[in-house]
Design a protein around this motif. Structure first.
Motif, short mmCIF file in Angstrom:
data_model
loop_
_atom_site.label_atom_id
_atom_site.label_comp_id
_atom_site.label_asym_id
_atom_site.label_seq_id
_atom_site.Cartn_x
_atom_site.Cartn_y
_atom_site.Cartn_z
N ILE A 1 18.50 -17.68 7.06
CA ILE A 1 17.99 -16.32 7.77
C ILE A 1 18.38 -15.22 6.97
CG2 ILE A 1 20.62 -16.01 8.84
CD1 ILE A 1 18.95 -14.97 11.28
N GLY A 2 19.28 -15.26 5.78
CA GLY A 2 19.59 -14.14 4.99
C GLY A 2 18.38 -13.85 4.03
N CYS A 3 18.07 -14.81 3.19
CA CYS A 3 16.94 -14.44 2.39
C CYS A 3 15.52 -14.15 3.19
CB CYS A 3 16.51 -15.56 1.24
SG CYS A 3 16.13 -17.10 1.89
N LEU A 4 15.20 -15.06 4.25
CA LEU A 4 14.29 -14.74 5.08
C LEU A 4 14.27 -13.43 5.61
CD1 LEU A 4 12.07 -16.79 6.57
CD2 LEU A 4 13.47 -16.58 8.46
N SER A 5 15.23 -12.62 6.05
CA SER A 5 15.32 -11.40 6.45
C SER A 5 14.75 -10.29 5.43
CB SER A 5 16.45 -10.82 6.98
OG SER A 5 17.80 -10.81 5.89
N VAL A 6 15.29 -10.69 4.16
CA VAL A 6 14.72 -9.73 2.93
C VAL A 6 13.26 -10.00 2.73
CG1 VAL A 6 15.13 -9.44 0.28
CG2 VAL A 6 17.02 -9.67 1.94
N HIS A 7 12.89 -11.18 2.48
CA HIS A 7 11.49 -11.60 2.21
C HIS A 7 10.56 -10.86 3.16
CE1 HIS A 7 13.06 -15.40 -0.29
NE2 HIS A 7 13.23 -14.06 -1.04
N GLY A 8 10.83 -11.31 4.58
CA GLY A 8 10.04 -10.90 5.67
C GLY A 8 9.56 -9.45 5.60
N THR A 9 10.43 -8.64 5.38
CA THR A 9 10.38 -7.20 5.32
C THR A 9 9.69 -6.39 4.21
OG1 THR A 9 12.21 -6.89 7.07
CG2 THR A 9 11.61 -4.82 5.80
N ILE A 10 10.21 -7.02 2.94
CA ILE A 10 9.34 -6.89 1.73
C ILE A 10 7.75 -7.14 2.05
CG2 ILE A 10 9.10 -7.69 -0.91
CD1 ILE A 10 12.23 -7.75 -1.18
N ASN A 11 7.79 -8.29 2.55
CA ASN A 11 6.31 -8.61 2.62
C ASN A 11 5.43 -7.86 3.29
OD1 ASN A 11 6.82 -10.74 0.91
ND2 ASN A 11 6.86 -12.53 2.34
N ASP A 12 6.11 -7.48 4.64
CA ASP A 12 5.40 -6.43 5.53
C ASP A 12 5.22 -5.13 4.58
OD1 ASP A 12 5.56 -8.26 7.48
OD2 ASP A 12 7.07 -7.55 8.69
N VAL A 13 6.27 -4.58 3.99
CA VAL A 13 5.69 -3.36 3.20
C VAL A 13 4.68 -3.61 2.26
CG1 VAL A 13 6.75 -1.75 1.50
CG2 VAL A 13 8.16 -2.36 3.43
N ALA A 14 4.91 -4.79 1.42
CA ALA A 14 3.86 -4.95 0.44
C ALA A 14 2.33 -5.06 0.92
CB ALA A 14 4.41 -6.40 -0.24
N MET A 15 2.30 -5.95 2.00
CA MET A 15 0.73 -6.10 2.57
C MET A 15 0.26 -4.74 3.12
SD MET A 15 0.79 -9.29 2.65
CE MET A 15 2.02 -10.27 1.84
#
Lengths: 350, 375
Positions: free
Chosen positions: A83-97
């Motif tokens: 859940i840790g790395c997922l919570s970083v990746h998920g939001t970075i991806n939302d911004v990047a999209m």
């Protein structure tokens, strides 16, 4: 963070300790948890300011993008991530999209009374590694504790801020008839990795979550000069649901070619076994790109040149359709709708 | 996937489609019913109908386990969870079947019922072993395919001496449903449902064999071809049915010979016979009360019968007035003929049971085929 740790303070027992209600009380116990666990791993100059918010340099020209995402995954640890790395990746991806370069993250933790410090430390370390690798620091945060039975170990909400250069904005509204639809890699890896761990299904599988931050891949795609109209990460609901969202936002229809959809054999087999469709299974390190037709080859080549886009493929086209249907030519040679996900995907009975 | 992809090959499908076109007599039409929801799903998901000539029409049959489950039975399961406080386990799709009072098992779960989805009946037994202070009820539904595992679970519970495990048995029998369709006035008297033959069940037939269908072929002069659940299986079966019709034959043929024998799985049949016996009558959704069409638990295993353990009177509940599930299950109407299809009744808010499972005719048409209705 205040310097509360003096000689008389006993350090947190990370190995055997657990979260208790005091860690959310706002008092000394909370300050200690923040300092010895969160700040220790996530530390950076902004977090070190120790105020209620982070004071950040103004990023300059362009527009700001902000996105937020709550993470409630179960199990907390799964093959390929947690859940840790997922919570970083998920939001970075939302911004990047949105076409933006992600700059900063915030992290809110809701901890359940009794949650082991050892597990929390693993999660925070994983977040820190993911944030470091992505070059996007966690600059501010919050901690709350709920009574035992009122949470599921830990929930993490992350918010991301990024900046998008003038003219680089992307939106799900920009797909045009004639455009080409690409995906950056194999579908359904994350969802099936979670499924195989959950539900006590008792099958062992080599499936690993694809969780990854995609802004690097997007930079490469942008550098190719291709005219990208839409980017979106097909997370919950899978590719099918994401394409339906875009079709509705842009007011277009789509036609996919089933034979061109990249799906790993193990994922396909697990889906077959459980009566699921990989088109509806979540991804956490994949993106859908919709671009102008003449640039499709160029974009595909750029994606395949990046480690996170090696299995990229052209999977369909956008066309005019007042009903905004996403359809698919099946590998079998027929046609069908690829509909929104309805409810949760439940296994079929026979 | 080895042994699966071979049965989904697009090139073979084109060849087979050409063979079907060559076989079908353009001067007549052919109407075949696929009995099983598994076939309905395969036809819709792979777009099989697009490969058939226009004079070959498929009619969706009643062989979808959750579609034929009457409201009264789901009500019983909900009452067990909400009023008796049991932990109710069942298979996935069953959770969404609409019941009385705008409830479903899923909605009952939100109201505090302890309702769990399991992948096999054995999981329910394990749950009972692990929670000796809770009553665990397995809501057993489905045709002959899911019956043997329920029998195994009951025998296992008996061997373990479990006092907190029971089964709400709603297992139904395929041949009764086929009889009911063949005996219906629409097929027999009025001829409003043209029916030239059946695609026989895949998984069900692995258990019961091909022998039970011989009666239908002989008595009603309807050809039956048992077929696997892969799209090429379905197409091959259609071709075989067309040939039988053209040659004036009405026989049971077996396209699914890789898994189905004439006698079926004798061991499974024996298990079922040991644990279950016929119910004199059972209500089906859409087909009404059919005699000798379902199973109940034998008195020898009565202690595992939830209907005996808990106060559970059965009350029949009529379908929603506008719902055409009954007619759709009998092949009398198509999903798009129903007034509430796609507007009131959708996969998110199913009114009728055919909109629940992806094997149900309405859900399959809504999810995979509704683009055809707007053109």
């Amino acid at each position: 963070m205040t310097e509360i740790r003096k000689n008389y303070v006993r350090p947190l027992d990370i190995k055997h300790g657990q979260v208790d209600m005091a860690h959310g009380s706002g008092g000394r116990a909370m300050a200690q948890l923040i300092e010895e666990l969160f700040a220790r791993h996530l530390g950076n100059e902004y977090l070190a300011q120790g105020d209620d918010g982070a004071l950040l340099p103004y990023p300059g020209e362009g527009r700001l993008v902000m996105a937020t995402d709550s993470h409630v995954v179960s199990p907390l640890f799964f093959p390929g991530g947690d859940i840790g790395c997922l919570s970083v990746h998920g939001t970075i991806n939302d911004v990047a999209m949105m076409g933006a370069r992600p700059l900063y993250l915030s992290a809110g933790f809701i901890l359940e009374e009794g949650f082991k410090f050892a597990d929390l430390a693993r999660i925070v370390q994983s977040m820190a590694e993911a944030a470091r690798a992505a070059g996007v620091p966690v600059v501010t945060g919050d901690t709350k504790v709920v009574e035992r039975g009122k949470g599921d170990g830990v929930f993490i909400t992350t918010t991301g801020v990024g900046i998008v250069a003038p003219g680089n904005e992307l939106s799900g509204r920009c797909a045009r008839p004639g455009d080409v639809i690409l995906v950056s890699g194999t579908l359904g890896d994350h969802g099936m990795a979670i499924m195989a761990e959950r539900e006590s299904l008792g099958f062992e599988s080599p499936i690993v979550s694809d969780t990854a931050a995609l802004h690097g891949l997007i930079e490469t795609m942008r550098a190719s000069g291709a005219d990208i109209h839409v980017l979106r990460d097909p997370t919950r609901g899978g590719l099918a649901t994401t394409l339906n969202e875009i079709a509705r936002q842009s007011g277009v229809g789509m036609m996919l070619l089933e034979k061109d959809l990249p799906v790993k054999p193990a994922v396909n087999a697990a889906c077959e076994f459980l009566g699921l469709d990989p088109l509806y299974v979540a991804n956490e390190g994949k993106l859908v790109a919709i671009c102008a037709e003449p640039d499709a080859d160029k974009l595909l080549a750029a994606m395949r040149n990046h480690p996170l886009g090696m299995d990229a493929a052209v999977v369909g086209r956008v066309h005019e359709d007042p009903h905004h249907f996403v359809q698919m030519t099946t590998a079998f040679g027929g046609k069908r709708i690829v509909d929104w996900l309805s409810g949760e995907q439940l296994p079929r009975i026979c | 996937m080895k042994y699966i992809d071979e049965y989904r090959d697009g090139e073979v499908a084109q060849t087979l489609a050409a063979a079907i076109r060559a076989e079908a007599d353009p001067a007549r039409s052919y109407h075949f019913m696929e009995f099983c929801g598994g076939h309905t799903h395969a036809i819709s998901r792979y777009g099989v109908s697009d490969l058939l000539p226009p004079n070959v029409k498929m009619i969706h049959g009643p062989g979808c386990p959750v579609c034929v489950l009457p409201i009264g039975r789901v009500d019983q399961a909900i009452r067990l969870a909400l009023e008796q406080g049991v932990t109710l386990c069942t298979y996935g799709d069953c959770l969404r079947v609409p019941a009385s009072d705008a409830l479903s098992l899923m909605k009952a779960k939100a109201r505090g019922g302890d309702i769990r989805m399991v992948y096999s009946s054995a999981d329910a037994v394990t749950l009972a072993q692990k929670n000796p202070d809770k009553q665990i009820v397995f809501f057993a539904i489905g045709f002959e395919t899911t019956t043997p595992p329920t029998a195994v679970a009951i025998k296992q519970a008996a061997a373990l001496g479990l006092k907190n495990f029971s089964v709400l048995c709603c297992h139904v029998l395929t041949p009764s449903a086929i009889s009911s369709i063949l005996e219906s006035p629409e097929v027999r008297q009025w001829g409003t449902v043209p029916l030239d033959g059946f695609i026989g069940p895949a998984h069900v037939s692995t258990i019961i064999g091909s022998r039970p269908y011989e009666f239908f072929a002989e008595e009603y002069r309807k050809p039956v071809v048992i077929a696997g659940f892969e799209p090429l299986d379905v197409m091959q079966a259609i071709k075989m049915l067309i040939r039988q019709v053209n040659e004036g034959r009405a026989e049971v043929e077996n396209e699914f010979a890789r898994a189905v024998s004439r006698d079926g799985n004798l061991k499974a049949q024996q298990l079922v016979a040991e644990v279950f016996e016929m119910r004199k009558a059972f209500e089906w959704r859409g087909l009404n009360v059919l005699p000798y069409s379902a199973l109940r638990i034998r008195s020898q295993f009565a202690e595992f019968d939830a209907e005996k353990r808990f106060p559970l009177a059965y009350a029949s509940v009529p379908d929603h007035k506008a719902c055409e599930c009954g007619a759709i299950l009998r092949g009398v109407k198509r999903p798009q003929d129903c007034k509430i299809f796609g507007n009131v009744c959708t996969p998110e808010n199913p009114v009728g049971s055919c909109m629940v499972s992806s094997e149900g005719a309405c859900a399959a048409h809504y999810t995979y085929g509704r683009y055809k209705d707007v053109a």
